[in-house]
Design a protein around this motif. Sequence first.
Motif, short mmCIF file in Angstrom:
data_model
loop_
_atom_site.label_atom_id
_atom_site.label_comp_id
_atom_site.label_asym_id
_atom_site.label_seq_id
_atom_site.Cartn_x
_atom_site.Cartn_y
_atom_site.Cartn_z
N SER A 18 1.84 102.58 -10.96
CA SER A 18 0.94 103.02 -12.03
C SER A 18 -0.47 103.26 -11.50
O SER A 18 -1.13 104.23 -11.88
N ASN A 19 -0.94 102.36 -10.64
CA ASN A 19 -2.27 102.53 -10.06
C ASN A 19 -2.35 103.79 -9.21
O ASN A 19 -3.31 104.56 -9.28
N ARG A 22 -2.34 106.81 -11.44
CA ARG A 22 -3.66 107.10 -12.00
C ARG A 22 -4.52 107.85 -10.99
O ARG A 22 -5.22 108.80 -11.33
N ASP A 131 -12.27 100.36 -15.77
CA ASP A 131 -11.34 100.33 -14.65
C ASP A 131 -11.17 98.92 -14.08
O ASP A 131 -10.07 98.50 -13.71
N ILE A 135 -7.56 96.96 -14.05
CA ILE A 135 -6.95 96.43 -12.84
C ILE A 135 -6.74 94.92 -12.96
O ILE A 135 -5.66 94.40 -12.65
N SER A 140 -2.46 99.01 -16.07
CA SER A 140 -2.40 100.35 -15.47
C SER A 140 -1.27 101.21 -16.03
O SER A 140 -1.40 102.43 -16.14
N SER A 258 -6.04 103.69 -4.46
CA SER A 258 -5.28 103.24 -5.63
C SER A 258 -4.17 102.27 -5.24
O SER A 258 -3.87 101.32 -5.96
N THR A 262 -4.47 97.84 -6.28
CA THR A 262 -3.50 97.04 -7.03
C THR A 262 -3.63 95.56 -6.69
O THR A 262 -3.44 94.69 -7.54
#
Length: 397
Positions: A18-19, A22, A131, A135, A140, A258, A262
């Motif tokens: 997911s991170n 994004r 953001d 996190i 995310s 990214s 995580t």
Amino acid sequence: MKIKNLNKVLSRSFLAVSNVGRGLLIGFSGLLLNYILLQYNAIEVLNTYVYFISVFGLFYILTNWGGKFFNIKEISKNPKHTKQLISSLISSKIILVLFCGLIILFIPLEIKTKVLMMVFLFLKSLTPIFDALIIYRKKSKIVFIAELIFNTIFLSLIFSYSSTFKPFSFLIYLIILESLKSVFYLTLLWKEISFNLSILKSQNILKKSFYFFGLSITGFLASKVDLYIIGILINKETMSYYFIISSLTSVSMVIYASVINTFETSIYRFNPSLFNKLENLLQYFGILFSIIATLGFYLVTNYFYKIPIDYKFSLLFFSNILLFTLLNFELYRYTKLEKQKVILIILIISVVINCVVSFLIIKKLLLIGAFLANTLGVLFNYIFLRLYYKKILCHEI
């Protein structure tokens, strides 16, 4: 027990995906937007967009005081005081945006464009706060889905009306997109956010994050000064092409960051042994990532944007991304050691190197000259940080 461990691994894997998703979404949405404006009779809109974002970027480095790096570090250190921290951060952003707004009033732009820039600046200034919470609270996955929907609708509208869009109308749509995202973030994170605004709290947070602000502004200049010098020495059209190349570089960096983001809150708590193991692992990963990124860069520039890039430029791109992956870890190391002042001094040297080399070679070498200047800045940044660590800090971690 095995099922529990498997669920934990799957959960972390989905979070990482997911991170990265994004990061990919932000990068590729920008690249696709550039492509639509470039290929579908909207060069005037593209030039306006590049100019708007370039001017916005100069003010954003001020309103992004401290940045996501500082926010995550502070939240991970004091999770019980998250609300107080968030209210202080929001207070500081309002003060900074108001200050920038006074300067924007004197920029030679139409008043309606100035208003849009101030709104856009405020919305974007809140993003690093959101953001950091996304996190830390591991949100995310749902954020990625929402952002995917918002960006898809936005790009579809731009594509459908690209040939009839006027520059100001395009900027309106850009503001609407950012507003929708901000409303979604607020709704999702409402329990984590406090609007107990205070000038005193904002002053304290600005003082505490001063060196992080220095890192933000010098980091921005180190990575973007070549773009602005192209605009000064050459012309807007060449600047637009280099903006695309610079965006592709940024996309690669965002994707890499990214993946690491995580586990960012955990990295600062690693003991020296784990920290060193992570460094070795990321060196190999950085090489692999740089190869893949370079192949993507070559294909996209030559076959998607029709910008002729040869093997020399591709090798330079590989070097730039690889150096970034190495430098990224050094920034974690120095932040963990509370050595932001050292990073700031070295970044300033890198900005000077990039700036001087850019002025010397851009007129002659154009795009590759600008990118060479940028890469040399990153190279010297990494060399200086490594030398300082080896000579001074090696006993600390």
